[in-house]
Enzyme design. Structure first.
Site, PDB file in Angstrom:
ATOM      1  N   GLY A 159       0.848  -1.194   0.000  1.00 14.69           N
ATOM      2  CA  GLY A 159       0.000   0.000   0.000  1.00 14.69           C
ATOM      3  C   GLY A 159       0.879   1.238   0.000  1.00 14.69           C
ATOM      4  N   ARG A 160       0.460   2.233   0.784  1.00 15.64           N
ATOM      5  CA  ARG A 160       1.190   3.508   0.779  1.00 15.64           C
ATOM      6  C   ARG A 160       2.644   3.336   1.198  1.00 15.64           C
ATOM      7  NH1 ARG A 160      -4.168   5.466   3.226  1.00 15.64           N
ATOM      8  NH2 ARG A 160      -3.424   4.148   4.917  1.00 15.64           N
ATOM      9  N   THR A 235       7.712  -2.513  10.594  1.00 14.91           N
ATOM     10  CA  THR A 235       7.314  -1.140  10.924  1.00 14.91           C
ATOM     11  C   THR A 235       5.793  -1.018  10.879  1.00 14.91           C
ATOM     12  OG1 THR A 235       7.585  -0.541   8.595  1.00 14.91           O
ATOM     13  CG2 THR A 235       9.419  -0.002  10.074  1.00 14.91           C
ATOM     14  N   SER A 236       5.063  -2.159  10.855  1.00 13.08           N
ATOM     15  CA  SER A 236       3.604  -2.061  10.707  1.00 13.08           C
ATOM     16  C   SER A 236       2.916  -2.087  12.071  1.00 13.08           C
ATOM     17  CB  SER A 236       3.086  -3.167   9.787  1.00 13.08           C
ATOM     18  OG  SER A 236       3.336  -4.454  10.328  1.00 13.08           O
ATOM     19  N   GLU A 266       3.248  -2.235  23.967  1.00  7.08           N
ATOM     20  CA  GLU A 266       4.198  -1.114  23.878  1.00  7.08           C
ATOM     21  C   GLU A 266       4.106  -0.261  25.136  1.00  7.08           C
ATOM     22  OE1 GLU A 266       3.392   0.837  20.134  1.00  7.08           O
ATOM     23  OE2 GLU A 266       4.205  -0.859  19.006  1.00  7.08           O
ATOM     24  N   HIS A 284       8.404   2.646  18.193  1.00  8.33           N
ATOM     25  CA  HIS A 284       7.242   3.024  17.379  1.00  8.33           C
ATOM     26  C   HIS A 284       7.377   4.473  16.867  1.00  8.33           C
ATOM     27  CE1 HIS A 284       2.687   2.187  16.643  1.00  8.33           C
ATOM     28  NE2 HIS A 284       3.185   2.988  15.723  1.00  8.33           N
TER      29      HIS A 284
HETATM   30  N1  LIG Z   1       5.217   2.254  12.932  1.00  8.93           N
HETATM   31  C1  LIG Z   1       4.575   3.364  12.579  1.00  8.93           C
HETATM   32  O1  LIG Z   1       4.875   4.445  13.070  1.00  8.93           O
HETATM   33  C2  LIG Z   1       3.487   3.277  11.528  1.00  8.93           C
HETATM   34  C3  LIG Z   1       3.147   4.429  10.806  1.00  8.93           C
HETATM   35  C4  LIG Z   1       2.177   4.338   9.812  1.00  8.93           C
HETATM   36  C5  LIG Z   1       1.556   3.135   9.565  1.00  8.93           C
HETATM   37  N2  LIG Z   1       1.873   2.043  10.319  1.00  8.93           N
HETATM   38  C6  LIG Z   1       1.190   0.761  10.111  1.00  8.93           C
HETATM   39  O2  LIG Z   1       1.507   0.303   8.812  1.00  8.93           O
HETATM   40  C7  LIG Z   1       0.317  -0.225   8.222  1.00  8.93           C
HETATM   41  C8  LIG Z   1       0.427  -0.102   6.721  1.00  8.93           C
HETATM   42  O3  LIG Z   1       0.399   1.287   6.397  1.00  8.93           O
HETATM   43  P1  LIG Z   1       0.045   1.756   4.920  1.00  8.93           P
HETATM   44  O4  LIG Z   1      -0.116   3.228   4.990  1.00  8.93           O
HETATM   45  O5  LIG Z   1       1.002   1.178   3.932  1.00  8.93           O
HETATM   46  O6  LIG Z   1      -1.383   1.044   4.733  1.00  8.93           O
HETATM   47  P2  LIG Z   1      -2.195   0.811   3.367  1.00  8.93           P
HETATM   48  O7  LIG Z   1      -3.607   0.576   3.770  1.00  8.93           O
HETATM   49  O8  LIG Z   1      -1.897   1.877   2.364  1.00  8.93           O
HETATM   50  O9  LIG Z   1      -1.557  -0.553   2.785  1.00  8.93           O
HETATM   51  C9  LIG Z   1      -1.704  -1.778   3.420  1.00  8.93           C
HETATM   52  C10 LIG Z   1      -1.627  -2.861   2.363  1.00  8.93           C
HETATM   53  O10 LIG Z   1      -1.612  -4.122   3.037  1.00  8.93           O
HETATM   54  C11 LIG Z   1      -2.296  -5.029   2.207  1.00  8.93           C
HETATM   55  N3  LIG Z   1      -2.687  -6.215   2.959  1.00  8.93           N
HETATM   56  C12 LIG Z   1      -3.721  -6.379   3.806  1.00  8.93           C
HETATM   57  N4  LIG Z   1      -3.732  -7.630   4.300  1.00  8.93           N
HETATM   58  C13 LIG Z   1      -2.665  -8.271   3.737  1.00  8.93           C
HETATM   59  C14 LIG Z   1      -2.116  -9.579   3.856  1.00  8.93           C
HETATM   60  N5  LIG Z   1      -2.691 -10.501   4.642  1.00  8.93           N
HETATM   61  N6  LIG Z   1      -0.996  -9.878   3.151  1.00  8.93           N
HETATM   62  C15 LIG Z   1      -0.422  -8.967   2.356  1.00  8.93           C
HETATM   63  N7  LIG Z   1      -0.887  -7.696   2.201  1.00  8.93           N
HETATM   64  C16 LIG Z   1      -1.991  -7.367   2.893  1.00  8.93           C
HETATM   65  C17 LIG Z   1      -3.473  -4.230   1.669  1.00  8.93           C
HETATM   66  O11 LIG Z   1      -4.029  -4.832   0.495  1.00  8.93           O
HETATM   67  C18 LIG Z   1      -2.815  -2.876   1.404  1.00  8.93           C
HETATM   68  O12 LIG Z   1      -2.358  -2.778   0.067  1.00  8.93           O
HETATM   69  C19 LIG Z   1      -0.816   0.621   8.826  1.00  8.93           C
HETATM   70  O13 LIG Z   1      -2.030  -0.082   8.857  1.00  8.93           O
HETATM   71  C20 LIG Z   1      -0.328   0.916  10.213  1.00  8.93           C
HETATM   72  O14 LIG Z   1      -0.840  -0.012  11.150  1.00  8.93           O
HETATM   73  C21 LIG Z   1       2.834   2.087  11.274  1.00  8.93           C
END
Ligand SMILES: NC(=O)c1ccc[n+]([C@@H]2O[C@H](COP(=O)([O-])OP(=O)(O)OC[C@H]3O[C@@H](n4cnc5c(N)ncnc54)[C@H](O)[C@@H]3O)[C@@H](O)[C@H]2O)c1
Length: 341
Positions: A159-160, A235-236, A266, A284
């Site tokens: 994703g993003r 980092t997710s 956390e 985080h």
């Molecule tokens: N550590 C941090 O400070 C921080 C900051 C921002 C986001 N995040 C986490 O990172 C996550 C991802 O962020 P993003 O902006 O890329 O989200 P996003 O929604 O743009 O992208 C997530 C992607 O994951 C895919 N996905 C869902 N389930 C899946 C699976 N089982 N296998 C493979 N792919 C799968 C989705 O299809 C999507 O394309 C967020 O949900 C958030 O929890 C953490």
């Protein structure tokens, strides 16, 4: 006596006097109540803090159904960031509480941090840093770092943030594999299944939301598929990895190293991961930079001002709340990032 309309702010270091941030709340007659979340926060503590709030600008505080029930005046929860796994969206929607996020404000920072963690792990930066401080000068043999260029990197979630990591890694001449059930792929990345990715990658970086389908996505079975010299970077969300299984794999040498920004609890007090030398840890902070914090707090503040001013906010995580008649029934925009983003 008339009580000011309260906005609970759990996001740390909220600039109470800054234009567009705290000053904007005050100009609108709202009173920020600062209760920064600096570590663990229980639902009971949050319920007591939010009991009189009409709005909340929050970190990863646990807004479960019981907390929401104890906050009868709450109209909007503005999450600084994009993850809403700590908020019961269905309960919020049922109570007419808008939940907003700030997509687009921190993914560049997350991508930079993910690349930094990949390099820190394979270049063994933290280990070398500690050794130099101890007066040691060991550079070869078991202390030698590894090369990223020419290796295979697997991105789980495209994703993003996953996309931006891919863009950054192209300069390292790596082969890029992606596992994502729905995302459209770009030139230069190969879509594969998760087992195929785990079996082939030298570095695995996680970029999925935490939801029922991704909890413990990387468990003992998946770790067993990975190459013994591979590095796992997360980092997710901590809950995406079975941390006990990861610690076992690292201890047994079935995985070379891990770099983790997020944890199931956390801070991760007492986690076996804290004692392992081949783990790089950050608190985080992937999404945090001076720039992203400023933009995210501005946008979260604007969301609170919109909802409490009767306007539909940008970036609703639960657009169904509008269909329920909140905000005078303004038309529902498309959801942002899916319900688990
Ligand atoms: N550590 C941090 O400070 C921080 C900051 C921002 C986001 N995040 C986490 O990172 C996550 C991802 O962020 P993003 O902006 O890329 O989200 P996003 O929604 O743009 O992208 C997530 C992607 O994951 C895919 N996905 C869902 N389930 C899946 C699976 N089982 N296998 C493979 N792919 C799968 C989705 O299809 C999507 O394309 C967020 O949900 C958030 O929890 C953490």
């Amino acid at each position: 006596m008339h009580r000011p309309v309260e906005v609970l702010v759990t996001w740390p270091d909220y600039a109470t006097d800054a234009p567009g941030i705290g000053a904007a709340l005050r100009e609108a007659g709202l009173e920020p109540r600062l209760a920064p979340k600096l570590g663990h926060r229980s639902p009971g503590e949050l319920r007591a803090l939010a009991r009189r709030a009409a709005g909340a600008i929050v970190s990863t505080d646990p807004f479960d159904a019981a907390v929401l029930e104890g906050c009868p005046e709450l109209r909007v929860i503005a999450r600084v960031g994009v993850g809403v796994d700590s908020i019961d969206l269905d309960a919020a929607t049922a109570r007419g509480i808008a939940v907003t996020v700030t997509p687009g404000a921190n993914e560049v920072t997350v991508a930079d941090h993910a690349v930094a963690l990949i390099l820190a792990a394979i270049r063994r930066i933290c280990m070398h840093d500690a050794a130099v401080r101890r007066g040691e000068w060991s550079r070869t043999g078991e202390h030698a770092a590894w090369l990223l260029s020419g290796k295979t990197v697997g991105l789980v979630g495209y994703g993003r943030t996953g996309r931006l990591v891919a863009r950054r890694l192209r300069g390292f001449d790596v082969r890029l594999l992606v596992s994502d059930p729905v995302a459209a792929l770009d030139d230069g990345v190969e879509g594969v299944t998760l087992p195929a990715l785990l079996a082939a990658a030298d570095v695995v970086s996680l970029h999925v939301p935490l939801c029922a389908g991704t909890r413990d996505l990387i468990g003992a079975e998946q770790l067993a598929l990975m190459r013994s010299h591979a590095v796992l970077v997360n980092t997710s969300r901590g809950g995406v990895v079975d941390e006990r299984a990861l610690a076992d794999a690292l201890r047994a040498g079935r995985l070379r190293a891990a770099a983790l920004d997020v944890f199931a609890d956390e801070p991760p007090a007492g986690s076996p991961l804290l004692t392992l030398p081949n783990v790089t840890l950050t608190p985080h902070v992937s999404g945090l930079s001076t720039e992203s914090i400023d933009e995210m707090t501005r946008r979260a503040t604007a969301s609170v001002l919109d909802v409490l001013g009767g306007r539909a906010p940008a970036d609703l995580a639960n657009p169904a709340v509008l269909a329920g008649g909140a905000l005078g029934g303004a038309p529902a925009p498309a959801p942002v990032g899916g319900r688990d983003a």
